[in-house]
Design an enzyme around this catalytic site. Structure first.
Site, PDB file in Angstrom:
ATOM      1  N   HIS A 135      16.795  -5.073 -14.071  1.00  0.00           N
ATOM      2  CA  HIS A 135      16.985  -5.578 -12.712  1.00  0.00           C
ATOM      3  C   HIS A 135      18.025  -6.686 -12.681  1.00  0.00           C
ATOM      4  CE1 HIS A 135      12.843  -4.310 -13.555  1.00  0.00           C
ATOM      5  NE2 HIS A 135      13.060  -3.528 -12.535  1.00  0.00           N
TER       6      HIS A 135
HETATM    7  S1  FES Z   1      15.374  -7.991 -15.146  1.00  0.00           S
HETATM    8 FE1  FES Z   1      13.540  -6.939 -14.659  1.00  0.00          FE
HETATM    9  S2  FES Z   1      12.762  -6.616 -16.628  1.00  0.00           S
HETATM   10 FE2  FES Z   1      14.532  -7.718 -17.055  1.00  0.00          FE
END
Ligand code: FES
Ligand code: HEM
Lengths: 183, 422
Positions: free
Chosen positions: A148
């Site tokens: 993410h």
């Molecule tokens: S940014 Fe969501 S798990 Fe690493």
């Protein structure tokens, strides 16, 4: 309760006793059910063999400056990075108020050149990229989590993205100058 | 509702002692059904059919599946290559999961459009949402079983959601895992629950149908059946219609099973799980994408509540909000056919869910549909905003302000005027 007592005059002592019995029985029933449930709940917690997972010893002698390795510890990867002078300086030069989870670099390492971290993104547990040479290291030269989009710096601190905390520092101790025990 | 007379002696003997035949007669034979139901009313029975398919194929898969991290992947490959018709049984199970969600999502949108959640059908609606939640849990845990890369990392990301809760978060996640990471204890308990939950769903379906038969089916006009002219017996009219729909559905389902069995799947799940390497792009199965988009869209904190927790709360809220819509919708009219304004908002919600799905599929930094400057994350935020606004703002306000079209006096009247074909 007091109403019942008033309205039914001479039955009062009996009803009080009945109320007490109902309450006491319910309490015993609830506690008993809870106690009966607990073994089932606890059976899902980490078992003794899992808890007993030994610590790992890692030799550092073949990690050149500027490179990093991954080792397994408790089913998770641990990153060990042999930091360059520049990386150490980058980590030191950040003002604390710029950080999401403020921590000095000194608080996160035992020896400045060795950065040791649990390689699990504090967002939702993916493994950030940047350990193997050639992998992207994100906007802050440390690690980048592809899941993410979390960016970590050269001290493994969260700088950008959804992760709330810095990469965790495991308990470790140096056995010699070139060997470390994790856990 | 007259008690049936059984001519067969054995049937009568059983029925006098346990009225199973009477019950079936009431619920699948004489059940008075509105005579104007459209094909939108086929998806409930289709979902039931898929549930049975999932349970049957699942039971046969278990006969060859090994729930151990060292062997699970290989045992699934063995099902595919060596077990007689194993490929067929597995592909029916894998694609059946997608079919299940297709049927149930259409079924839910049907209910939303025709106001089937309104009094007196609130309990029916709630049980439906519970079924959806149980399905999601089942499908999630089933997806972990083949122990591929997506199984492992999907499980990691989703179980880590619970770590967002303050204080209890971490112990809770370790409890779910049975250790310090996803591992063999996790696989074993997921297998156990994956076997159990479909039967819980079956129980919920029984309650769902019970509630349905208590309050009776809604219909495209949203006007309750008033006279006997408004209804027809379930059998043969709807048994035949449901069977016909099932035929069409089977063509659709089996097309995927035989000609595009991996259409809904992620190729990465044919790589054995590796706890040291996260695949560059983790995506959940398509049926979770809108929820995943909502989760990811919250990348900011409000009043010191961290983004991670907010995202998790928003994701759960997106389903919880469905429980309260019987009270959020202030319109007296059930069917959107007679709601000239709300109809359009419904359409927007429908499209919004696809936009969310698209955003869930793409990386957050991509451009939305290639539109320069419009990042997926931003579009996801807008779509999330509309999703909640639809239920929390549009439903109460439009219901109050809108002037509905005149309702037909009865189902019969609407049928005679040709009003049912919408
Ligand atoms: S940014 Fe969501 S798990 Fe690493
Ligand atoms: C509500 C119904 C069900 C749903 C939605 C569901 C969903 C799924 C999904 C999505 C998978 C992963 C498929 C893959 O990629 O391989 C799976 C696997 C599996 N399921 Fe189910 N399932 C259901 C019922 C059952 C039942 C009742 C059983 C057993 C009695 C079962 C046994 C299995 C087994 C053994 C696997 C692993 C083998 C495989 O991956 O193909 N399932 N399930």
């Amino acid at each position: 309760m007091s109403q019942t007592v008033q309205s039914s005059g001479d039955h009062a002592p009996d009803e009080n006793r009945r109320d007490f019995l109902i309450l006491a029985t319910t309490a015993v029933g609830v506690v008993g059910t809870g106690m009966a449930l607990w073994p089932f709940v606890d059976s899902m917690n980490a078992s003794k063999d899992v808890l007993a997972l030994a610590s790992v010893e890692v030799s550092l002698s073949n990690i050149p400056v500027g490179q990093a390795i991954k080792v397994m510890w408790r089913g998770k990867p641990v990153f060990i990075r042999h930091r360059t002078e520049r990386e150490i300086k980058e980590a030191d030069d950040v003002a604390l108020n710029e950080l999401v989870d403020p921590q000095t670099d000194d608080a996160r390492v035992e020896k400045k050149e060795w950065l040791i971290l649990v390689g699990v993104c504090t967002h939702l547990g993916c493994i950030p990229m940047g350990t193997a040479t050639g992998e992207t290291r994100g906007d802050y030269d440390g690690w980048y989590c592809p899941c993410h989009g979390s960016h970590y710096d050269t001290s493994g601190r969260i700088r950008k993205g959804p992760a709330p905390l810095n990469l965790e520092v495991p308990t470790y101790s140096f056995l010699t100058d070139t060997s470390v025990k994790i856990g | 509702m007259s008690a049936p007379v059984w001519n067969n002696k054995v049937v009568k003997w059983v029925d006098d002692r346990l009225p199973v035949f009477s019950m079936l007669h009431h619920s699948a034979y004489e059940y008075p059904t509105p005579k104007n139901l459209s094909y939108m009313w086929n998806f409930g029975s289709l979902a039931g059919f898929v549930l049975v398919t999932m349970i049957l194929t699942g039971i046969f898969l278990v006969m060859n599946y090994t729930p151990h991290t060292d062997m699970a992947f290989d045992s699934v490959e063995r099902i595919m290559r060596d077990v007689n018709y194993g490929w067929l049984i597995r592909y029916m199970h894998v694609n059946g999961a997608s079919m299940f969600f297709i049927c149930v999502y259409i079924h839910i949108f049907r209910g939303l459009y025709y106001g089937s959640y309104k009094a007196p059908r609130e309990m029916l609606w709630w049980i439906g949402i519970l079924i959806l939640l149980a399905m999601m849990a089942t499908a999630f845990m089933g997806y972990v079983l083949p122990w591929g890369q997506m199984s492992f990392w999907g499980a990691t990301v989703i179980t880590n959601l619970f770590s967002a809760f303050p204080i209890v978060g971490e112990p809770l996640v370790h409890w779910l895992w049975g250790g310090f990471s996803i591992g063999n204890p996790t696989l074993n308990r997921f297998f156990s629950l994956h076997y159990l939950l479909p039967f819980v769903i079956l129980g919920l379906v029984v309650l769902h149908v019970w509630a349905l038969h208590t309050v009776r089916s809604n219909n495209p006009t949203g006007v309750e059946a008033k006279t006997p002219q408004d209804s027809i017996p379930f059998h043969p009219y709807y048994t035949i219609k449901d069977l016909f729909g099932m035929g069409i559905f089977l063509i659709f389902f089996l097309f995927f099973v035989f000609f595009a069995p991996d259409f809904f799947g992620e190729p990465d799940n044919y790589i054995p799980a590796n706890p040291l390497v996260t695949p560059p792009h983790i995506v959940p199965e398509w049926y979770f994408l809108p929820f995943y988009a909502i989760l990811r869209s919250i990348d900011f904190s409000i009043f010191g509540v961290p983004a991670k927790l907010l995202g998790v709360l928003a994701m759960f809220a997106s389903i919880v909000v469905l429980f309260v819509i019987p009270w959020l919708d202030t319109s007296k009219v059930r069917s959107s056919k007679y709601r000239p304004v709300y109809k359009w908002f419904f359409l927007i919600l429908f499209i919004d869910c696809f936009i969310l799905g698209y955003c869930g599929k793409k990386a957050p930094d991509d451009y939305f549909m290639g539109i320069e400057g419009l990042h997926v994350i931003v579009m996801g935020q807008l779509a999330t905003l509309y999703y909640f606004a639809h239920f929390l703002v549009v439903m109460p306000i439009v219901g109050k302000l809108e002037r509905p079209k005149p309702l037909p006096a009865s189902i019969s009247e609407s049928v005679l005027k040709g009003g049912a074909n919408a």
